[in-house]
Design a protein around this motif. Structure first.
Motif, PDB file in Angstrom:
ATOM      1  N   PRO A 103       0.648  -1.299  -0.089  1.00  7.53           N
ATOM      2  CA  PRO A 103      -0.044   0.061   0.085  1.00  7.53           C
ATOM      3  C   PRO A 103       0.879   1.258   0.069  1.00  7.53           C
ATOM      4  CG  PRO A 103      -0.785  -1.630   1.690  1.00  7.53           C
ATOM      5  CD  PRO A 103       0.588  -2.069   1.220  1.00  7.53           C
ATOM      6  N   ALA A 104       0.326   2.202  -0.641  1.00  6.75           N
ATOM      7  CA  ALA A 104       1.314   3.500  -1.078  1.00  6.75           C
ATOM      8  C   ALA A 104       0.582   4.795  -0.328  1.00  6.75           C
ATOM      9  CB  ALA A 104       1.645   3.320  -2.238  1.00  6.75           C
ATOM     10  N   HIS A 105      -0.441   5.216  -1.243  1.00  2.00           N
ATOM     11  CA  HIS A 105      -0.849   6.612  -0.955  1.00  2.00           C
ATOM     12  C   HIS A 105      -2.145   6.502  -0.925  1.00  2.00           C
ATOM     13  CE1 HIS A 105      -0.424  10.944  -0.990  1.00  2.00           C
ATOM     14  NE2 HIS A 105      -1.192  11.200  -1.967  1.00  2.00           N
ATOM     15  N   PRO A 106      -2.820   7.456   0.240  1.00  2.00           N
ATOM     16  CA  PRO A 106      -4.195   7.711   0.455  1.00  2.00           C
ATOM     17  C   PRO A 106      -4.594   9.133  -0.163  1.00  2.00           C
ATOM     18  CG  PRO A 106      -3.020   8.198   2.455  1.00  2.00           C
ATOM     19  CD  PRO A 106      -2.011   8.039   1.479  1.00  2.00           C
ATOM     20  N   VAL A 107      -5.874   9.201  -0.710  1.00  5.76           N
ATOM     21  CA  VAL A 107      -6.396  10.447  -0.878  1.00  5.76           C
ATOM     22  C   VAL A 107      -8.034  10.468  -0.785  1.00  5.76           C
ATOM     23  CG1 VAL A 107      -6.678   9.533  -3.500  1.00  5.76           C
ATOM     24  CG2 VAL A 107      -6.324  11.962  -2.644  1.00  5.76           C
ATOM     25  N   LEU A 108      -8.528  11.570  -0.486  1.00  8.13           N
ATOM     26  CA  LEU A 108      -9.824  11.725  -0.216  1.00  8.13           C
ATOM     27  C   LEU A 108     -10.483  12.293  -1.471  1.00  8.13           C
ATOM     28  CD1 LEU A 108      -9.964  13.134   3.517  1.00  8.13           C
ATOM     29  CD2 LEU A 108     -10.892  10.934   2.605  1.00  8.13           C
ATOM     30  N   ARG A 109     -11.622  11.724  -1.895  1.00  5.33           N
ATOM     31  CA  ARG A 109     -12.395  12.296  -2.861  1.00  5.33           C
ATOM     32  C   ARG A 109     -13.755  12.248  -2.302  1.00  5.33           C
ATOM     33  NH1 ARG A 109     -13.059   8.861  -8.569  1.00  5.33           N
ATOM     34  NH2 ARG A 109     -14.086   7.462  -6.989  1.00  5.33           N
ATOM     35  N   GLY A 110     -14.217  13.345  -2.023  1.00  2.00           N
ATOM     36  CA  GLY A 110     -15.593  13.667  -1.360  1.00  2.00           C
ATOM     37  C   GLY A 110     -15.679  12.862  -0.160  1.00  2.00           C
ATOM     38  N   ALA A 111     -16.773  11.901  -0.371  1.00  2.00           N
ATOM     39  CA  ALA A 111     -16.880  10.850   1.010  1.00  2.00           C
ATOM     40  C   ALA A 111     -16.296   9.481   0.676  1.00  2.00           C
ATOM     41  CB  ALA A 111     -18.638  10.794   1.125  1.00  2.00           C
ATOM     42  N   GLU A 112     -15.342   9.500  -0.024  1.00  2.00           N
ATOM     43  CA  GLU A 112     -14.634   8.308  -0.592  1.00  2.00           C
ATOM     44  C   GLU A 112     -13.106   8.388  -0.278  1.00  2.00           C
ATOM     45  OE1 GLU A 112     -14.475   5.074  -4.070  1.00  2.00           O
ATOM     46  OE2 GLU A 112     -15.003   7.382  -4.310  1.00  2.00           O
ATOM     47  N   LEU A 113     -12.653   7.309   0.480  1.00  2.00           N
ATOM     48  CA  LEU A 113     -11.131   7.546   0.550  1.00  2.00           C
ATOM     49  C   LEU A 113     -10.365   6.424  -0.187  1.00  2.00           C
ATOM     50  CD1 LEU A 113      -8.354   8.172   2.392  1.00  2.00           C
ATOM     51  CD2 LEU A 113      -9.021   6.129   3.776  1.00  2.00           C
ATOM     52  N   LEU A 114      -9.688   6.747  -1.120  1.00  2.00           N
ATOM     53  CA  LEU A 114      -8.652   5.761  -1.948  1.00  2.00           C
ATOM     54  C   LEU A 114      -7.457   5.652  -1.617  1.00  2.00           C
ATOM     55  CD1 LEU A 114      -9.666   7.481  -5.338  1.00  2.00           C
ATOM     56  CD2 LEU A 114     -10.790   5.684  -4.455  1.00  2.00           C
ATOM     57  N   VAL A 115      -6.851   4.301  -1.601  1.00  2.00           N
ATOM     58  CA  VAL A 115      -5.526   3.949  -1.183  1.00  2.00           C
ATOM     59  C   VAL A 115      -5.111   3.226  -2.095  1.00  2.00           C
ATOM     60  CG1 VAL A 115      -4.130   2.785   0.335  1.00  2.00           C
ATOM     61  CG2 VAL A 115      -6.230   4.067   1.070  1.00  2.00           C
ATOM     62  N   SER A 116      -3.790   3.768  -2.966  1.00  2.00           N
ATOM     63  CA  SER A 116      -3.119   2.857  -4.128  1.00  2.00           C
ATOM     64  C   SER A 116      -2.371   1.816  -3.672  1.00  2.00           C
ATOM     65  CB  SER A 116      -2.159   3.809  -4.989  1.00  2.00           C
ATOM     66  OG  SER A 116      -1.172   4.331  -4.141  1.00  2.00           O
ATOM     67  N   VAL A 117      -2.460   0.721  -4.036  1.00  2.00           N
ATOM     68  CA  VAL A 117      -1.876  -0.671  -3.725  1.00  2.00           C
ATOM     69  C   VAL A 117      -1.007  -1.103  -4.629  1.00  2.00           C
ATOM     70  CG1 VAL A 117      -2.115  -2.807  -2.455  1.00  2.00           C
ATOM     71  CG2 VAL A 117      -3.868  -0.826  -2.015  1.00  2.00           C
ATOM     72  N   ARG A 118       0.408  -1.210  -4.569  1.00  2.00           N
ATOM     73  CA  ARG A 118       1.278  -1.635  -5.579  1.00  2.00           C
ATOM     74  C   ARG A 118       1.332  -3.218  -5.445  1.00  2.00           C
ATOM     75  NH1 ARG A 118       5.899   1.570  -3.065  1.00  2.00           N
ATOM     76  NH2 ARG A 118       4.832   0.945  -1.278  1.00  2.00           N
ATOM     77  N   GLY A 119       1.516  -3.864  -6.414  1.00  2.00           N
ATOM     78  CA  GLY A 119       1.698  -5.389  -6.613  1.00  2.00           C
ATOM     79  C   GLY A 119       0.284  -5.774  -7.191  1.00  2.00           C
ATOM     80  N   PRO A 120      -0.873  -5.837  -6.412  1.00  2.00           N
ATOM     81  CA  PRO A 120      -2.300  -6.043  -7.121  1.00  2.00           C
ATOM     82  C   PRO A 120      -2.441  -4.852  -7.928  1.00  2.00           C
ATOM     83  CG  PRO A 120      -2.538  -5.755  -4.873  1.00  2.00           C
ATOM     84  CD  PRO A 120      -1.247  -5.621  -5.178  1.00  2.00           C
ATOM     85  N   ASP A 121      -1.939  -3.851  -7.919  1.00  2.00           N
ATOM     86  CA  ASP A 121      -2.258  -2.528  -8.863  1.00  2.00           C
ATOM     87  C   ASP A 121      -3.639  -2.162  -8.951  1.00  2.00           C
ATOM     88  OD1 ASP A 121       0.674  -2.647  -9.178  1.00  2.00           O
ATOM     89  OD2 ASP A 121       0.506  -3.893 -11.072  1.00  2.00           O
TER      90      ASP A 121
END
Length: 364
Positions: A256-274
């Motif tokens: 797991p790498a980087h979190p970012v908020l998009r409105g009422a949603e949180l996204l986290v980039s995950v390397r490996g499974p991409d």
């Protein structure tokens, strides 16, 4: 229709920051035009290992770490035609991997992954490096740290991975992947800093990498090593964070790498499974609910940014930047960029912008 926006993209050498020159030695400028459904761009300037970028509050200057040993910090003036190097100085330690700009434009705070410290570089009123930084050839402060964690390959010592302002803006939280801590750093009135202990001790082997501040003074901390998202509640009075919840991120050979908020949603980039792990964020910010994951559509998505109606992913492993529309059935926009590592919207108030890793054991 959404307006066109421009982006800075920093890169990371494909063979690692200490490798001979070949790919990933530059800063790119991209243009995302949702109406035309295009993502275009070009190399703005060559500079060594600019793996993380930040801009001055008014957008007149761009700052880049040089993730090498010894590390560097570069300051560029943003001009109508591109970037102009104003100064490059020593970072104060090895492998700087993150730079944060004080919101008032008083200083840069640089996380030194290799040596574990936090470097402070005051800024001049115009956004350039302050005279004392230029005279010293580097930071005026380096807040060193000690400690280790249970992972012998990744936690043999402190590894500052990022710095984030806590709610209230008076405290910096340094995510130390090597010691499983959020280190507390007090920000003085002039932008200089004083180390002030530990704001949160995470479970052994967590490997905190990046964090983002959510509703209700909550912190969402990505644990790179044990593949989990930690929800912490921030207490402004004591400047400490208490555990609220731990949510699993995709397991297996994942980073797991980087979190970012998009409105009422949180996204986290995950390397490996991409992929992008997704969580619904309630109004109180505490009780996150897992949502179906979404493919990042790049290899090794090191960094992501929300830009208008798109999520822009830096695919370090596939040499491309992709802009994913909010509608998952929509077409992704792609551009080949060597080893992209950081995506940053260009500020528009300068007059020059648009209207409006690697195997286990290595950083990256």
């Amino acid at each position: 229709m959404a307006r066109a926006v421009e982006l800075w993209v920093g890169t990371y050498p494909a063979a690692g920051p200490e490798a001979p020159a070949g790919t990933g030695e530059g800063i790119w400028r991209l243009r995302l035009d949702p109406e035309a459904a295009t993502l275009t761009g070009e190399l703005a300037l060559r500079t060594p290992a600019p793996s993380f970028l930040a801009t001055s509050p008014d957008g007149s200057h761009l700052y880049a770490v040089g993730e090498t040993t010894p590390g560097t910090v570069a300051c560029f003036a943003v001009t109508p035609t591109g970037l102009e190097l104003q100064a490059r100085v020593d970072a104060g330690g090895g492998s700087p991997c993150h730079v944060l700009v004080d919101p008032a434009g008083r200083a840069l705070y640089v996380s030194l992954y290799g040596s574990g410290g936090l470097a402070v570089l005051p800024l001049a009123p115009d956004g350039g490096l302050a005279p004392e930084v230029l005279a010293a050839g580097g930071p005026t402060q380096v807040l060193e740290h000690e400690g280790s964690g249970p992972d012998p390959e990744r936690q043999e010592g402190p590894h500052a991975h990022s710095a984030t302002l806590a709610p209230g803006g008076e405290v910096l939280l340094v995510a130390d992947l090597g010691t499983d801590e959020l280190r507390r750093v007090r920000v003085r009135a002039d932008g200089t800093c004083a180390a002030d202990g530990v704001a949160a001790q995470l479970p052994p082997g967590t490997g905190p990498r990046h964090l983002v501040v959510g509703p209700g003074d909550h912190l969402y901390v990505v644990g790179e090593l044990h593949r989990a998202l930690h929800v912490l509640g921030w207490d402004r009075a004591s400047a400490t964070a208490r555990p609220v919840a731990v949510l699993p991120l995709p397991a297996g050979d994942s980073f797991p790498a980087h979190p970012v908020l998009r409105g009422a949603e949180l996204l986290v980039s995950v390397r490996g499974p991409d992929l992008l792990a997704r969580f619904a964020v309630p109004e109180d910010g505490a009780r996150l609910e897992p949502l179906p994951t979404r493919p990042a559509e790049v290899s090794w998505p090191r960094h992501v940014a929300v830009v208008g109606g798109h999520v822009v992913c830096a695919g370090q492993g596939s040499d491309e930047v992709v802009a994913l529309p909010s509608d998952p059935t929509g077409a992704a926009l792609r551009l080949t960029v060597p080893a992209p590592a950081c995506v940053l919207p260009v500020a528009s108030d300068t007059g020059h912008g648009a209207p409006g890793r690697a195997p286990v054991g290595r950083r990256g």
